[in-house]
Design an enzyme around this catalytic site. Structure first.
Site, PDB file in Angstrom:
ATOM      1  N   GLY A  11      11.832  81.947  63.940  1.00  0.00           N
ATOM      2  CA  GLY A  11      11.432  81.177  62.574  1.00  0.00           C
ATOM      3  C   GLY A  11      11.532  81.497  61.876  1.00  0.00           C
ATOM      4  N   SER A  12      12.769  81.017  62.155  1.00  0.00           N
ATOM      5  CA  SER A  12      13.666  80.754  60.354  1.00  0.00           C
ATOM      6  C   SER A  12      13.182  79.577  59.759  1.00  0.00           C
ATOM      7  CB  SER A  12      14.969  80.563  61.081  1.00  0.00           C
ATOM      8  OG  SER A  12      15.460  79.388  61.320  1.00  0.00           O
ATOM      9  N   LEU A  15       2.770  69.860  74.356  1.00  0.00           N
ATOM     10  CA  LEU A  15       1.469  69.575  73.686  1.00  0.00           C
ATOM     11  C   LEU A  15       1.279  68.299  74.733  1.00  0.00           C
ATOM     12  CD1 LEU A  15       1.260  69.542  69.282  1.00  0.00           C
ATOM     13  CD2 LEU A  15       0.588  71.550  71.830  1.00  0.00           C
ATOM     14  N   ASN A  74       7.122  66.891  64.374  1.00  0.00           N
ATOM     15  CA  ASN A  74       8.162  68.256  66.203  1.00  0.00           C
ATOM     16  C   ASN A  74       9.897  68.038  65.229  1.00  0.00           C
ATOM     17  OD1 ASN A  74       9.187  70.104  67.844  1.00  0.00           O
ATOM     18  ND2 ASN A  74      10.103  68.006  68.863  1.00  0.00           N
ATOM     19  N   HIS A  81      13.366  68.061  65.972  1.00  0.00           N
ATOM     20  CA  HIS A  81      14.315  69.105  67.093  1.00  0.00           C
ATOM     21  C   HIS A  81      16.069  69.074  67.175  1.00  0.00           C
ATOM     22  CE1 HIS A  81      15.111  68.653  71.584  1.00  0.00           C
ATOM     23  NE2 HIS A  81      16.085  67.700  71.337  1.00  0.00           N
ATOM     24  N   ASP A 118      10.015  63.866  72.639  1.00  0.00           N
ATOM     25  CA  ASP A 118      10.625  64.337  72.052  1.00  0.00           C
ATOM     26  C   ASP A 118      10.474  62.371  72.012  1.00  0.00           C
ATOM     27  OD1 ASP A 118      11.083  66.765  71.223  1.00  0.00           O
ATOM     28  OD2 ASP A 118      12.269  66.273  73.362  1.00  0.00           O
ATOM     29  N   LYS A 169      20.862  75.172  59.117  1.00  0.00           N
ATOM     30  CA  LYS A 169      21.068  75.207  57.849  1.00  0.00           C
ATOM     31  C   LYS A 169      20.078  73.361  57.886  1.00  0.00           C
ATOM     32  CE  LYS A 169      24.896  78.094  57.198  1.00  0.00           C
ATOM     33  NZ  LYS A 169      26.307  78.228  57.370  1.00  0.00           N
TER      34      LYS A 169
HETATM   35  C1  GAR Z   1      15.385  74.945  66.271  1.00  0.00           C
HETATM   36  O1  GAR Z   1      16.521  74.912  66.458  1.00  0.00           O
HETATM   37  C2  GAR Z   1      14.512  74.092  66.506  1.00  0.00           C
HETATM   38  O2  GAR Z   1      14.927  72.385  66.480  1.00  0.00           O
HETATM   39  C3  GAR Z   1      14.353  73.901  67.978  1.00  0.00           C
HETATM   40  O3  GAR Z   1      13.973  75.793  68.400  1.00  0.00           O
HETATM   41  C4  GAR Z   1      14.820  75.917  67.291  1.00  0.00           C
HETATM   42  C5  GAR Z   1      13.637  77.662  66.443  1.00  0.00           C
HETATM   43  O4  GAR Z   1      14.572  78.178  65.203  1.00  0.00           O
HETATM   44  N1  GAR Z   1      13.193  73.576  68.334  1.00  0.00           N
HETATM   45  C6  GAR Z   1      13.065  73.015  69.819  1.00  0.00           C
HETATM   46  O5  GAR Z   1      14.215  72.920  70.677  1.00  0.00           O
HETATM   47  C7  GAR Z   1      12.377  71.953  70.482  1.00  0.00           C
HETATM   48  N2  GAR Z   1      12.612  71.178  71.024  1.00  0.00           N
HETATM   49  P1  GAR Z   1      13.547  78.634  64.471  1.00  0.00           P
HETATM   50  O6  GAR Z   1      13.279  79.651  65.355  1.00  0.00           O
HETATM   51  O7  GAR Z   1      14.980  80.113  63.356  1.00  0.00           O
HETATM   52  O8  GAR Z   1      13.119  78.251  63.233  1.00  0.00           O
END
Ligand code: GAR
Length: 218
Positions: free
Chosen positions: A30-31, A116, A130, A132, A173, A200
């Site tokens: 969840g950053s 979804l 979304n 990605h 996507d 970042k």
């Molecule tokens: C992020 O890098 C996001 O782009 C990716 O999951 C990570 C979650 O990081 N999402 C996907 O790959 C979706 N296809 P976080 O939990 O630290 O926000």
């Protein structure tokens, strides 16, 4: 003659000119959710309000981040007794119910690894975004998430990568791109080091994208 000037309202935290209620969907650390929570606290979300956080996995740190910020945090896990595409749809229907109950105006997939499907795509058309971790349309689609994406980028010998925020449509996507941020790929990169560099940029991109959407939907 009177000249009308735009009225500038003070932007106090919690003060909302355009109140758009946001549901954030998460699956892990969840950053990116934290970037959004911090932006809202600093008055930088243009009236966007993170009203509920929903995880498709129990016990993830993103849920703690939501609770620490005083945002309702729920888990809606896929039902493993249901197979294939119906499982996606059933989870999506529960998320749609929550979105309607919480009068959500914008759904943000901020590190959400389920796909979804079904009614939510039409009902929230133009209102789901979304994040990605690649420069779509490259390295997207089913099964492309998290570290898998960075590994594929390195295996393909790409010189740059980055992140994309896009509107969600019925594909995976494939929806219209809102914005992208780029990073160089270094010769000695591992999937982990590339992920850190992209993360970042994601924290900036997700806040920018939510601001754009809040302005558009207000
Ligand atoms: C992020 O890098 C996001 O782009 C990716 O999951 C990570 C979650 O990081 N999402 C996907 O790959 C979706 N296809 P976080 O939990 O630290 O926000």
């Amino acid at each position: 003659m009177w000249k009308l000037h735009p009225v500038h309202m003070p932007k106090k935290p919690g003060y909302a000119l355009n109140n758009i209620r946001i549901m954030a969907l998460v699956s892990g650390g969840g950053s990116n959710l934290q970037a959004l929570l911090d932006a809202e606290k600093n008055g930088a979300l243009e009236g966007g309000n993170i009203s509920i956080v929903v995880s498709d996995r129990p016990g993830v740190y993103a849920l703690e981040r939501a609770q620490a910020a005083g945002v309702p945090a729920l888990t809606a896990a896929p039902d493993k007794t249901i197979s294939g595409k119906l499982r996606r749809q059933e989870l999506s229907d529960r998320i749609l119910d929550l979105a309607e109950t919480y009068r959500i105006g914008l759904i943000v997939l901020a590190g959400f690894l389920s796909i979804l499907a079904g009614e939510i795509i039409q009902r929230y058309s133009g209102k789901i975004i979304n994040l990605h971790p690649s420069l779509l349309p490259k390295f997207g689609g089913d099964g492309m998430y998290g570290e898998r994406v960075h590994r594929a980028v390195l295996e393909a010998g790409e010189k740059e990568s980055g992140c994309t925020v896009h509107l969600v449509d019925a594909g995976t996507d494939t929806g219209p791109i809102l914005l992208q941020r780029r990073v160089p790929v270094q010769p000695d990169d591992t999937p982990g080091s590339l992920a850190v560099r992209i993360h970042k940029q994601e924290h900036i991109a997700i806040v920018e994208a939510v601001k754009i959407m809040v302005q558009k939907l207000s």
